[in-house]
Write an enzyme that holds these catalytic residues in place. Sequence first.
Site, mmCIF file in Angstrom:
data_model
loop_
_atom_site.group_PDB
_atom_site.id
_atom_site.type_symbol
_atom_site.label_atom_id
_atom_site.label_comp_id
_atom_site.label_asym_id
_atom_site.label_seq_id
_atom_site.Cartn_x
_atom_site.Cartn_y
_atom_site.Cartn_z
ATOM 1 N N SER A 13 0.870 -1.167 0.000
ATOM 2 C CA SER A 13 0.000 0.000 0.000
ATOM 3 C C SER A 13 0.909 1.218 0.000
ATOM 4 C CB SER A 13 -0.916 -0.064 1.229
ATOM 5 O OG SER A 13 -1.830 1.007 1.256
ATOM 6 N N HIS A 40 -2.593 -1.065 -3.362
ATOM 7 C CA HIS A 40 -3.774 -0.255 -3.087
ATOM 8 C C HIS A 40 -3.629 1.059 -3.847
ATOM 9 C CE1 HIS A 40 -4.504 -2.274 1.087
ATOM 10 N NE2 HIS A 40 -4.740 -3.088 0.074
ATOM 11 N N ASP A 133 -4.306 -5.364 5.463
ATOM 12 C CA ASP A 133 -4.560 -6.173 4.289
ATOM 13 C C ASP A 133 -3.287 -6.933 3.907
ATOM 14 O OD1 ASP A 133 -5.912 -7.266 2.108
ATOM 15 O OD2 ASP A 133 -5.468 -5.560 0.806
#
Length: 188
Positions: A13, A40, A133
């Site tokens: 991310s 992301h 995540d």
Amino acid sequence: MIKSSKIVVMGGSWGGLQASLSVLKELPATYPIPIVLVLHRLRNFEGSLPELYDSKTLLKAVEVDEKEEALPGHVYLAPSNYHVLLEKDQTFSLDDSELENYSRPAIDVTFTSAADVYGSNTIGILLSGASRDGSAGLKYISDRGGTVVVQDPAEAELDTMPLAAIDQVPDGEIMNLEQIQAYLLSLT
């Protein structure tokens, strides 16, 4: 081309873009294992990630397309606003179901589906990021005998993602970016 018996799934991310470029930049164009990268990004982002990776790496960078086969020498980039899954025939499918971990694409979705297809031949790598995540997906990979690698939290731009992964899979390999690159090169 011959289908690969292994897969590298990588996620990140915040800070994951630069980290992944650092890891992938020295891999040869003939790298024998497909690499799937889930970063992301904004849901409606229409950027040129394939062009960026093509210009900074030797691998052929493509955005994942439905029913495309996962082939060696490629880095497959998760498209904006779609979960990426691997199917039993080593092709991709795209899914626009609910967000997971506030994300679509979600790293956990790709990691889990890769482990279902490739089992102990799955290599999961989690990089810098600001959420949890990927940590459950890494545990899933580990539980199926796959290899788990986490970017050293001390080196990550944001350590939330690596720390969550270490919490989920305490026996995973913790490596800095140079070590991750060396590990991937050792697989050739």
